[in-house]
Write a protein that holds these residues in place. Structure first.
Motif, PDB file in Angstrom:
ATOM      1  N   THR A   1      31.783 -24.434 -65.731  1.00  0.00           N
ATOM      2  CA  THR A   1      33.208 -24.273 -66.016  1.00  0.00           C
ATOM      3  C   THR A   1      34.013 -25.564 -65.908  1.00  0.00           C
ATOM      4  OG1 THR A   1      33.654 -23.622 -63.728  1.00  0.00           O
ATOM      5  CG2 THR A   1      33.207 -21.853 -65.315  1.00  0.00           C
ATOM      6  N   SER A   2      33.386 -26.668 -65.521  1.00  0.00           N
ATOM      7  CA  SER A   2      34.130 -27.921 -65.443  1.00  0.00           C
ATOM      8  C   SER A   2      34.584 -28.306 -66.853  1.00  0.00           C
ATOM      9  CB  SER A   2      33.263 -29.032 -64.846  1.00  0.00           C
ATOM     10  OG  SER A   2      32.131 -29.280 -65.647  1.00  0.00           O
ATOM     11  N   GLY A   3      35.863 -28.594 -66.993  1.00  0.00           N
ATOM     12  CA  GLY A   3      36.406 -28.949 -68.295  1.00  0.00           C
ATOM     13  C   GLY A   3      36.990 -27.781 -69.055  1.00  0.00           C
ATOM     14  N   LEU A   4      36.724 -26.551 -68.607  1.00  0.00           N
ATOM     15  CA  LEU A   4      37.289 -25.372 -69.273  1.00  0.00           C
ATOM     16  C   LEU A   4      38.641 -25.019 -68.659  1.00  0.00           C
ATOM     17  CD1 LEU A   4      34.241 -22.922 -69.566  1.00  0.00           C
ATOM     18  CD2 LEU A   4      35.139 -24.455 -71.318  1.00  0.00           C
ATOM     19  N   ASP A   5      39.585 -24.593 -69.506  1.00  0.00           N
ATOM     20  CA  ASP A   5      40.853 -24.146 -68.951  1.00  0.00           C
ATOM     21  C   ASP A   5      40.656 -22.773 -68.305  1.00  0.00           C
ATOM     22  OD1 ASP A   5      41.406 -21.928 -70.831  1.00  0.00           O
ATOM     23  OD2 ASP A   5      41.716 -23.500 -72.309  1.00  0.00           O
ATOM     24  N   PRO A   6      41.595 -22.336 -67.458  1.00  0.00           N
ATOM     25  CA  PRO A   6      41.413 -21.078 -66.715  1.00  0.00           C
ATOM     26  C   PRO A   6      41.143 -19.859 -67.597  1.00  0.00           C
ATOM     27  CG  PRO A   6      43.212 -22.334 -65.775  1.00  0.00           C
ATOM     28  CD  PRO A   6      42.805 -23.056 -67.017  1.00  0.00           C
ATOM     29  N   LEU A   7      41.780 -19.800 -68.761  1.00  0.00           N
ATOM     30  CA  LEU A   7      41.569 -18.668 -69.669  1.00  0.00           C
ATOM     31  C   LEU A   7      40.124 -18.617 -70.151  1.00  0.00           C
ATOM     32  CD1 LEU A   7      43.146 -16.349 -71.070  1.00  0.00           C
ATOM     33  CD2 LEU A   7      43.433 -17.902 -73.017  1.00  0.00           C
ATOM     34  N   MET A   8      39.581 -19.780 -70.515  1.00  0.00           N
ATOM     35  CA  MET A   8      38.196 -19.842 -70.999  1.00  0.00           C
ATOM     36  C   MET A   8      37.196 -19.643 -69.861  1.00  0.00           C
ATOM     37  SD  MET A   8      37.928 -20.041 -74.236  1.00  0.00           S
ATOM     38  CE  MET A   8      39.355 -18.958 -74.416  1.00  0.00           C
ATOM     39  N   GLN A   9      37.557 -20.088 -68.663  1.00  0.00           N
ATOM     40  CA  GLN A   9      36.697 -19.816 -67.507  1.00  0.00           C
ATOM     41  C   GLN A   9      36.549 -18.319 -67.305  1.00  0.00           C
ATOM     42  OE1 GLN A   9      38.008 -21.869 -63.964  1.00  0.00           O
ATOM     43  NE2 GLN A   9      38.160 -23.832 -65.017  1.00  0.00           N
ATOM     44  N   ALA A  10      37.653 -17.600 -67.392  1.00  0.00           N
ATOM     45  CA  ALA A  10      37.619 -16.145 -67.214  1.00  0.00           C
ATOM     46  C   ALA A  10      36.797 -15.481 -68.315  1.00  0.00           C
ATOM     47  CB  ALA A  10      39.040 -15.589 -67.202  1.00  0.00           C
TER      48      ALA A  10
ATOM     49  N   LEU B   1      30.538 -14.986 -80.196  1.00  0.00           N
ATOM     50  CA  LEU B   1      30.800 -15.932 -79.114  1.00  0.00           C
ATOM     51  C   LEU B   1      31.887 -16.938 -79.515  1.00  0.00           C
ATOM     52  CD1 LEU B   1      27.118 -16.534 -78.013  1.00  0.00           C
ATOM     53  CD2 LEU B   1      28.891 -15.499 -76.595  1.00  0.00           C
ATOM     54  N   CYS B   2      31.831 -17.431 -80.745  1.00  0.00           N
ATOM     55  CA  CYS B   2      32.841 -18.385 -81.211  1.00  0.00           C
ATOM     56  C   CYS B   2      34.222 -17.751 -81.234  1.00  0.00           C
ATOM     57  CB  CYS B   2      32.474 -18.903 -82.599  1.00  0.00           C
ATOM     58  SG  CYS B   2      31.082 -20.062 -82.589  1.00  0.00           S
ATOM     59  N   GLN B   3      34.278 -16.491 -81.593  1.00  0.00           N
ATOM     60  CA  GLN B   3      35.561 -15.784 -81.600  1.00  0.00           C
ATOM     61  C   GLN B   3      36.096 -15.611 -80.183  1.00  0.00           C
ATOM     62  OE1 GLN B   3      35.445 -11.933 -83.466  1.00  0.00           O
ATOM     63  NE2 GLN B   3      37.663 -11.715 -83.492  1.00  0.00           N
ATOM     64  N   ARG B   4      35.222 -15.189 -79.280  1.00  0.00           N
ATOM     65  CA  ARG B   4      35.642 -14.946 -77.888  1.00  0.00           C
ATOM     66  C   ARG B   4      36.093 -16.245 -77.203  1.00  0.00           C
ATOM     67  NH1 ARG B   4      32.892 -10.309 -75.590  1.00  0.00           N
ATOM     68  NH2 ARG B   4      33.673 -11.002 -73.550  1.00  0.00           N
ATOM     69  N   LEU B   5      35.433 -17.338 -77.540  1.00  0.00           N
ATOM     70  CA  LEU B   5      35.711 -18.604 -76.865  1.00  0.00           C
ATOM     71  C   LEU B   5      36.631 -19.521 -77.671  1.00  0.00           C
ATOM     72  CD1 LEU B   5      32.061 -19.265 -75.653  1.00  0.00           C
ATOM     73  CD2 LEU B   5      33.992 -18.642 -74.186  1.00  0.00           C
ATOM     74  N   ALA B   6      37.129 -19.010 -78.802  1.00  0.00           N
ATOM     75  CA  ALA B   6      38.040 -19.786 -79.654  1.00  0.00           C
ATOM     76  C   ALA B   6      37.427 -21.120 -80.070  1.00  0.00           C
ATOM     77  CB  ALA B   6      39.385 -20.000 -78.945  1.00  0.00           C
ATOM     78  N   VAL B   7      36.215 -21.057 -80.618  1.00  0.00           N
ATOM     79  CA  VAL B   7      35.506 -22.245 -81.083  1.00  0.00           C
ATOM     80  C   VAL B   7      35.755 -22.425 -82.586  1.00  0.00           C
ATOM     81  CG1 VAL B   7      33.226 -23.274 -81.453  1.00  0.00           C
ATOM     82  CG2 VAL B   7      33.720 -22.064 -79.312  1.00  0.00           C
ATOM     83  N   ASP B   8      36.227 -23.597 -82.965  1.00  0.00           N
ATOM     84  CA  ASP B   8      36.431 -23.930 -84.373  1.00  0.00           C
ATOM     85  C   ASP B   8      35.129 -24.502 -84.924  1.00  0.00           C
ATOM     86  OD1 ASP B   8      37.089 -24.912 -86.866  1.00  0.00           O
ATOM     87  OD2 ASP B   8      38.992 -25.794 -86.230  1.00  0.00           O
ATOM     88  N   ARG B   9      34.432 -23.722 -85.732  1.00  0.00           N
ATOM     89  CA  ARG B   9      33.096 -24.108 -86.185  1.00  0.00           C
ATOM     90  C   ARG B   9      33.121 -25.177 -87.273  1.00  0.00           C
ATOM     91  NH1 ARG B   9      28.931 -19.179 -86.511  1.00  0.00           N
ATOM     92  NH2 ARG B   9      30.367 -18.093 -87.892  1.00  0.00           N
ATOM     93  N   ASN B  10      34.280 -25.465 -87.835  1.00  0.00           N
ATOM     94  CA  ASN B  10      34.348 -26.439 -88.923  1.00  0.00           C
ATOM     95  C   ASN B  10      34.681 -27.851 -88.464  1.00  0.00           C
ATOM     96  OD1 ASN B  10      33.770 -24.719 -91.202  1.00  0.00           O
ATOM     97  ND2 ASN B  10      35.751 -23.729 -90.792  1.00  0.00           N
ATOM     98  N   LYS B  11      34.943 -28.007 -87.189  1.00  0.00           N
ATOM     99  CA  LYS B  11      35.246 -29.346 -86.675  1.00  0.00           C
ATOM    100  C   LYS B  11      33.963 -30.119 -86.383  1.00  0.00           C
ATOM    101  CE  LYS B  11      39.887 -29.171 -84.817  1.00  0.00           C
ATOM    102  NZ  LYS B  11      40.740 -29.546 -83.676  1.00  0.00           N
ATOM    103  N   ARG B  12      34.081 -31.443 -86.405  1.00  0.00           N
ATOM    104  CA  ARG B  12      32.958 -32.289 -86.008  1.00  0.00           C
ATOM    105  C   ARG B  12      32.978 -32.457 -84.493  1.00  0.00           C
ATOM    106  NH1 ARG B  12      32.163 -37.650 -89.430  1.00  0.00           N
ATOM    107  NH2 ARG B  12      33.222 -38.384 -87.571  1.00  0.00           N
ATOM    108  N   ILE B  13      31.816 -32.712 -83.952  1.00  0.00           N
ATOM    109  CA  ILE B  13      31.692 -32.859 -82.494  1.00  0.00           C
ATOM    110  C   ILE B  13      32.604 -33.969 -81.968  1.00  0.00           C
ATOM    111  CG2 ILE B  13      30.125 -33.531 -80.625  1.00  0.00           C
ATOM    112  CD1 ILE B  13      29.691 -30.654 -81.602  1.00  0.00           C
ATOM    113  N   ASP B  14      32.672 -35.101 -82.687  1.00  0.00           N
ATOM    114  CA  ASP B  14      33.476 -36.217 -82.179  1.00  0.00           C
ATOM    115  C   ASP B  14      34.985 -35.964 -82.278  1.00  0.00           C
ATOM    116  OD1 ASP B  14      33.840 -36.520 -84.897  1.00  0.00           O
ATOM    117  OD2 ASP B  14      32.825 -38.460 -85.046  1.00  0.00           O
TER     118      ASP B  14
END
Length: 280
Positions: free
Chosen positions: A161-170, A119-132
């Motif tokens: 989907t509010s806050g997601l860019d169109p690519l991530m919405q898709a 899921l992190c790969q598909r959604l381009a989530v950086d797991r090493n960043k802090r939430i803030d």
């Protein structure tokens, strides 16, 4: 044990906030395996319904079941089988993304590492960043991973989907369709009409805390209305017409028509008559 045909069953649900409107006598059923849209403007009662379903707030009257289980007496069992994504993602700001995702899995006593990595790969989530350090959209993506990683039987998404860019919405909806093919049910609240039409099979429309109608999305978006754009006698007119076109054209007799276009109305115009006519 309740009805096993339905992922969600709500009967006469009522939740009031003093003088403020909540929901009133709301009844709804969502079949297992469906992608169901819960449609209404902001403040219509969508979030109140969802929070009541999940036991996050207490409703005064009525009853509700998820996957055949009563939401008041079997909340812990229900939450094991549900992936919930609130409209606003709130996390401990100093924690790293990877720790938030693992924490969500640990709360269910599950090892979700493989699914979470996908899921992190598909959604381009950086797991090493802090939430803030994350933008609203990136916090939203973390919320999606937390809701999906345990592969629940039922997804409940509140304005996902509010806050997601169109690519991530898709990409988000691609994931929904993939999990749905594996048997998961999705209950999706939204005020984005195009999302409901494109991805949902059935939908309910709520306004001012009351259910206006429930039907297939195909039936809800059927209309004989046409958008008319016309330049008549030197003046441009733009309107939605629901009557007989022969009568419309007959009314143009004696006028100079310079240009005319007859189009399908916009999706929001199709739905608008549900909001306008429910009180008539």
């Amino acid at each position: 044990m309740g009805n096993q045909e339905f992922a969600i069953t709500i009967e006469n649900l009522t939740k009031k906030y003093g003088k403020h409107r909540g929901v009133s006598n709301l009844s709804l059923q969502v079949e297992k395996g469906d992608i169901f849209g819960f449609l209404g403007p902001n403040g219509a009662g969508k979030s109140t319904t969802i929070r009541s379903l999940l036991g996050l707030i207490t409703f005064q009257d009525g009853s509700a079941e998820i996957l055949g289980m009563d939401v008041k007496s079997r909340q812990k069992e229900i939450l094991q089988e549900v992936g919930y994504m609130p409209s606003e993602a709130m996390f401990y700001p100093s924690m790293k993304v990877k720790d938030i995702i693992r924490f969500a899995a640990d709360m269910r006593g599950l090892d979700c590492e493989e699914e979470a990595s996908m899921l992190c790969q598909r959604l381009a989530v950086d797991r090493n960043k802090r939430i803030d350090e994350l933008s609203l959209g990136n916090r939203k993506k973390v919320s999606i991973v937390c809701a999906m990683q345990h592969k629940p039987k039922l997804f409940i998404f509140d304005e996902p989907t509010s806050g997601l860019d169109p690519l991530m919405q898709a990409e988000f909806f691609k994931l929904i369709l993939e999990y749905n093919k594996q048997g998961a049910t999705c209950f999706l609240s939204s005020h984005v009409l195009s999302e409901i039409k494109k991805y949902c099979r059935h939908a309910a429309i709520i306004k001012d805390g009351q259910l206006i109608c429930t039907d297939t999305v195909e039936n809800l978006t059927k209309t004989n209305a046409k958008r008319i754009r016309i330049v008549k006698d030197g003046k441009e007119e733009n309107f939605v017409y629901k009557g007989n076109l022969d009568e419309l054209f007959a009314g143009f007799a004696g006028h100079h028509i310079e240009d005319i276009a007859i189009e399908e109305p916009e999706l929001d115009e199709i739905f608008m008559h549900y909001y306008e006519e429910d009180k008539k």
